[in-house]
Design an enzyme around this catalytic site. Sequence first.
Site, short mmCIF file in Angstrom:
data_model
loop_
_atom_site.label_atom_id
_atom_site.label_comp_id
_atom_site.label_asym_id
_atom_site.label_seq_id
_atom_site.Cartn_x
_atom_site.Cartn_y
_atom_site.Cartn_z
N CYS A 163 11.42 -23.88 33.58
CA CYS A 163 12.19 -24.81 33.72
C CYS A 163 13.79 -24.74 33.56
O CYS A 163 14.48 -25.76 33.62
CB CYS A 163 11.63 -26.03 33.06
SG CYS A 163 10.08 -26.41 33.83
N GLU B 187 14.07 -31.47 21.27
CA GLU B 187 15.46 -31.39 22.04
C GLU B 187 16.32 -32.12 21.15
O GLU B 187 17.70 -31.56 20.87
CB GLU B 187 15.38 -31.39 23.49
CG GLU B 187 16.90 -30.98 23.96
CD GLU B 187 16.85 -31.53 25.46
OE1 GLU B 187 16.15 -32.21 25.73
OE2 GLU B 187 17.86 -31.13 26.32
N HIS C 287 18.06 -31.60 28.82
CA HIS C 287 16.68 -31.48 29.54
C HIS C 287 15.74 -32.50 29.70
O HIS C 287 15.37 -32.99 30.90
CB HIS C 287 16.01 -30.26 28.83
CG HIS C 287 14.97 -29.67 29.42
ND1 HIS C 287 15.24 -29.01 30.80
CD2 HIS C 287 13.57 -29.35 29.45
CE1 HIS C 287 14.20 -28.48 31.39
NE2 HIS C 287 13.09 -28.86 30.49
N LYS D 150 16.47 -37.27 34.73
CA LYS D 150 15.14 -37.13 35.46
C LYS D 150 14.45 -38.08 35.74
O LYS D 150 13.56 -38.06 36.77
CB LYS D 150 14.20 -36.06 34.47
CG LYS D 150 14.92 -34.58 34.38
CD LYS D 150 13.76 -33.78 33.63
CE LYS D 150 14.28 -32.35 33.60
NZ LYS D 150 15.39 -32.02 32.87
N HIS E 247 11.26 -34.20 37.44
CA HIS E 247 11.55 -33.05 36.86
C HIS E 247 11.51 -31.85 37.89
O HIS E 247 10.39 -31.57 38.36
CB HIS E 247 10.58 -32.56 35.58
CG HIS E 247 11.08 -31.39 34.82
ND1 HIS E 247 11.94 -30.63 35.24
CD2 HIS E 247 10.23 -30.95 33.89
CE1 HIS E 247 11.95 -29.66 34.32
NE2 HIS E 247 10.90 -29.56 33.57
N PHE F 285 9.12 -23.45 29.81
CA PHE F 285 7.77 -23.01 29.33
C PHE F 285 8.10 -21.47 29.05
O PHE F 285 8.62 -20.61 29.86
CB PHE F 285 6.55 -23.07 30.42
CG PHE F 285 6.18 -24.38 30.65
CD1 PHE F 285 6.53 -25.40 29.52
CD2 PHE F 285 5.36 -24.58 31.59
CE1 PHE F 285 5.99 -26.87 29.65
CE2 PHE F 285 4.80 -25.90 31.54
CZ PHE F 285 5.22 -26.86 30.86
#
Lengths: 396, 77
Positions: free
Chosen positions: A151, A302, A291, A320, A325, A384
């Site tokens: 991602c 984060e 993110h 998002k 996403h 990931f």
Amino acid sequence: MTAAGVGAKATWHSVTQDSAPSGVRPQAELADLPCDFMYTIDGLDTTAILGIAAQRLMDRFAQLAVIAAREAVADAGLDQNTWDSSRVAVVIGSAHGGLPFYDQQHVLMSGRGARRVSPKLAPLAVVNSAASSVCMDLGAHGPSLGVATACSSGTVALGTAHQLLRAGVCDIAIAGGAESVCSRLLVASACQMKAVSTRREDPAAACRPFDVARDGFVIGEGAGILVLERPEHARARGAAVRAQVSGYGASSDAYAAVAPDPDGKGIERALRTALADADIAAGDVGHVNAHGTSTVINDLIEATALGRVLGDHPLVTSTKAMTGHTLGAAGGIETALTVLALEEQLVPPTVNLDVPDPEIPVEIVRREARPATFDCAVKTSLGFGGHNAALVLTRG
Amino acid sequence: MIAAEVVSALLVQRFGADPADVTTETPLRKLRMDSLALEELRLLIEDRLDIDLEEVALTSRDTVGQLVSAVDGKVAA
């Protein structure tokens, strides 16, 4: 190109003006899964835009990349007839490439045998085919590559393009990310991971970054492509510069296949590297497009790392909830939105953030877009496998 | 006749060929049918006519007419 709008202008308008997403809806092929909804770009006539002959040689994620790249090149005022095509690089990230094509063809082979499998699967479903499709469509003959860091792919692609320009191997880099994964196989796995929201009763409220009731991300399709250019090259042709990529940092958690480093040390390292690369102090950063996936773990880790590095003064947002996403495309789309935020001096709200998680130590913009004065903004991405990336952008 | 109609329709509808260019004498390469496209076309024809073209050699040098003849041979068989 997002579920919030076809093109940069429409997407920006939606993420700054709309109070709820319009592009998220149930998908028939996912009906029996705990998460049966997704953000999709509906009504896009790719055949009319690309033509039959070109379209048949592109998987959908590559089609979105090509359409977005055309818009970016036109916006940059570049002329493909006069540029030195050998000095034009293409770097495009994607997490899954043509996964739905693999999924569909495997079902076909299981039912009707190997002789019915499409010869196009092997060359078109690979992650690099977005980059090669853009090269062919635009006639770009410089270095090209696909980037796959889950991602964070879009952000890593932009950072890599930035480094190619700095190294002097190209004058122009067309870079970003593309993704289209309406795949029963992938969503089934994401459900098994408990990574995606299961708010089937209200898909529009499912993606809610930094909210106490967040329960996972919601997959979306899209593409975000930008034109990066060596400053000397841009100046020489009198280009209108929207923003500058001033710094880039990347890091690896080396920790787990899915979970981020629990202390956020990986994203912190990427961010500190990007700030040092840009020679910009943390106090000068006015805005962060995070993110912010809407998973319980990502958002807390984060935000904690952002607070540790930047303090609590930057206006943080996650867009998002409006786009979904978009996985490997997210960094491209969200960097474009960060550029527009710098230009417009306007920070988009984090839609669906009704009750902020009290453990989040940074200021999240919510309810409506907030005008602000800032010369520097940051885009962060986590993938990931522990792939972290950060870009520092400054006003053009 | 059926083979000619199916081949022509596929070349136009699935590969974007200009109908005016699809004649018996047209080499397939002039319709931008490369090796990948020919293998895709092979599957489409097989599905459309329920025949097996696995043993038929296809090259871009062949004309539309030669392809139609090869397909006709399999339809007749």
